[in-house]
Enzyme design. Structure first.
Site, mmCIF file in Angstrom:
data_model
loop_
_atom_site.group_PDB
_atom_site.id
_atom_site.type_symbol
_atom_site.label_atom_id
_atom_site.label_comp_id
_atom_site.label_asym_id
_atom_site.label_seq_id
_atom_site.Cartn_x
_atom_site.Cartn_y
_atom_site.Cartn_z
ATOM 1 N N LYS A 37 -30.693 14.004 -61.824
ATOM 2 C CA LYS A 37 -29.303 12.967 -61.659
ATOM 3 C C LYS A 37 -28.111 14.588 -61.014
ATOM 4 O O LYS A 37 -28.041 15.923 -61.735
ATOM 5 C CB LYS A 37 -28.870 12.376 -63.129
ATOM 6 C CG LYS A 37 -27.480 11.862 -63.217
ATOM 7 C CD LYS A 37 -27.300 11.190 -64.219
ATOM 8 C CE LYS A 37 -26.093 10.875 -64.629
ATOM 9 N NZ LYS A 37 -26.349 10.061 -66.182
ATOM 10 N N SER A 112 -24.669 4.861 -66.224
ATOM 11 C CA SER A 112 -23.636 6.588 -64.863
ATOM 12 C C SER A 112 -25.238 6.665 -64.128
ATOM 13 O O SER A 112 -25.291 7.594 -62.754
ATOM 14 C CB SER A 112 -22.667 7.336 -65.567
ATOM 15 O OG SER A 112 -23.734 8.063 -66.105
ATOM 16 N N SER A 136 -26.201 5.345 -70.734
ATOM 17 C CA SER A 136 -26.661 5.802 -68.898
ATOM 18 C C SER A 136 -28.016 5.967 -68.423
ATOM 19 O O SER A 136 -27.790 5.532 -67.351
ATOM 20 C CB SER A 136 -25.724 6.960 -68.444
ATOM 21 O OG SER A 136 -24.521 6.546 -68.608
HETATM 22 N N1 GLN Z 1 -20.556 3.738 -69.769
HETATM 23 C C1 GLN Z 1 -21.144 4.240 -71.019
HETATM 24 C C2 GLN Z 1 -19.891 5.768 -70.139
HETATM 25 O O1 GLN Z 1 -18.995 5.246 -69.895
HETATM 26 C C3 GLN Z 1 -22.054 5.215 -71.014
HETATM 27 C C4 GLN Z 1 -22.417 6.758 -70.256
HETATM 28 C C5 GLN Z 1 -22.994 7.377 -69.952
HETATM 29 O O2 GLN Z 1 -23.799 6.916 -71.105
HETATM 30 N N2 GLN Z 1 -22.717 8.425 -69.519
HETATM 31 O O3 GLN Z 1 -19.518 6.304 -71.057
#
Ligand code: GLN
Length: 432
Positions: A37, A112, A136
């Site tokens: 990532k 994400s 994410s």
């Molecule tokens: N969807 C969550 C957020 O927007 C989780 C994101 C993540 O785990 N990086 O914060």
């Protein structure tokens, strides 16, 4: 050392950077192509966090997990697409365009870590690293039909991860099978003193599908309002399969779920506003007018370098931390967070793991969710594990409307082995 060539037709926009040639050495991951990532630092390879503010940045060092992958012989073939700084649930908040879901390219892959999930699901790579601050890893795993594990907080070093919300996030594995998740866990959990929150607790385990006598708690709140009944029914079928394999199913309650989402969003935006203050756009980022007075120059660079969602969260977090409001928001969020943790600790006195859906729905259509609040609401089932720091895995569990559904299994702190075993038992049960 062998050289692996990698030039995929990236029709899902899963990658921000691909390396045409990657080195692979001997070791447990020898010859295996892995995607990383793009918020995890890779020496000599651009690391963007899905943002324009880091344009031109090439890390001079490797994250601890990247060093470990290389030592295990993996071939790091590319940096995967993501919501900017990890802020999102669909990978639509990437400055490099959205990733598409290989299960249905008109849908989002989740976020994400959507690029990592799409790269694995489409077969471009066998494994990937994601990061999970509030879901994410697990959300895109569920939406794309692969396995994703968020390790116990502290089990994997975050050294070299560009921080979004430090107290919540972990780096973790994504793959098509539970045994690959287990293999990656073995590589990633080598202790690193450079992360002061890291714990020396190496994972060395072969998944064991025997779950007879295991107690699985199913909180009613995980099947509450907002959870699509078709998703709920696919997940119940999955839980029933575990019961047939000898597990005991116990329904239970988790009252703190009522505050979990609010506690998460106050905490993550507060930490983000502080973390993202370091990006001044001076060395990296879009070109800016150099004649402006310094404060206007910063303003212009941050204005053009950050996307809308990132700016929204910086403002929300700055507000939550500001004098006069701190007690009302941040301190309250920490109290609620403690309740979530207490609820889990309480439940784990009587059950071995907790199961439920990973996401309340299947993957949305690209562009379908435009209102930030409705987007945030879809994180309700994944954020509790981050607030409490416990391990949680998402494993494919049938389909709804022809799209993948994820079964989420959470366990007590440092019992990653246990949730991986249950996921393995489930996977074996499904494939029979
Ligand atoms: N969807 C969550 C957020 O927007 C989780 C994101 C993540 O785990 N990086 O914060």
């Amino acid at each position: 050392m062998a050289t692996i060539s990698f030039s995929p037709k990236d029709q899902y926009n899963a990658f921000i950077t691909t390396l045409n040639e990657a080195e692979s050495g001997p070791g447990a991951l020898s010859g295996i192509p892995v995607a990383v990532k793009d918020n995890i630092s890779t020496r000599g390879i651009p690391t963007t966090c899905g943002s324009r503010i880091l344009e031109g940045y090439v890390p001079p060092y490797d994250a601890h997990v990247v060093t470990l992958l290389k030592k295990a012989g993996a071939a790091i073939v590319g940096k995967s697409n993501m919501d900017e700084f990890g802020m999102g649930t669909t990978t639509e908040n990437s400055a490099f365009g959205p990733t598409k879901n290989p299960a249905d390219p008109s849908r989002v892959p989740g976020g994400s870590s959507g690029g990592s999930a799409a790269a694995v699901a489409s077969g471009m790579v066998r494994m990937a690293l994601g990061t999970d601050t509030g879901g994410s890893i697990r959300c895109p795993a569920a939406f794309c039909g692969i396995v994703g594990h968020k390790p116990t907080y502290g089990r994997v070093s975050r050294y070299g991860l560009i921080a979004y919300a430090n107290s919540l996030e972990q780096i973790g594995p994504m793959a098509r099978s539970v045994s690959d998740i287990s293999l990656l866990m073995e590589v990633l959990t080598k202790y690193d003193p450079r992360d002061s929150t890291a714990v020396d607790c190496h994972y060395s385990h072969t998944p064991d599908p025997e779950i007879r006598g295991l107690k699985i708690g199913v909180p009613e709140e995980f099947f509450g309002e907002g959870v699509d009944p078709r998703v709920a029914s696919a997940v119940w079928d999955g839980i029933t399969l575990l019961e047939r394999k000898g597990a005991e199913i116990v329904t239970c309650r988790m009252p703190s779920m009522a505050y979990a989402l609010a506690a998460y969003y106050v905490t993550c935006t507060s930490e983000a506003s502080s973390n993202l203050a370091r990006f001044d756009g001076v060395r990296y980022g879009p070109p800016a007018d150099t004649k402006l007075p310094w404060h206007e120059a910063f303003q212009q660079r941050r204005q053009s370098g950050f996307g809308t969602e990132v700016k929204r969260r910086i403002m929300l977090g700055t507000f939550a931390l500001s004098s006069g409001y701190y007690g009302k928001y941040y301190a309250k969020a920490q109290a609620a967070r403690q309740q979530v943790r207490n609820d889990f600790l309480h439940l784990f006195r009587t059950v071995d793991v907790i199961a439920g859906p990973t996401m309340p729905t299947v993957a949305f259509r690209l562009g379908e969710k435009t209102d930030p609040l409705s987007m945030y609401l879809s994180d309700i089932l994944t954020v509790p594990a981050n607030l409490a720091g416990i391990p949680s895995i998402s494993v494919p569990c049938g389909k709804s409307e022809g799209l993948p559904v994820g079964l989420q299994i959470m366990g007590p702190h440092f019992r990653d082995e246990r949730v991986i075993d249950v996921a393995y038992a489930f996977e074996q049960g499904v494939s029979r």
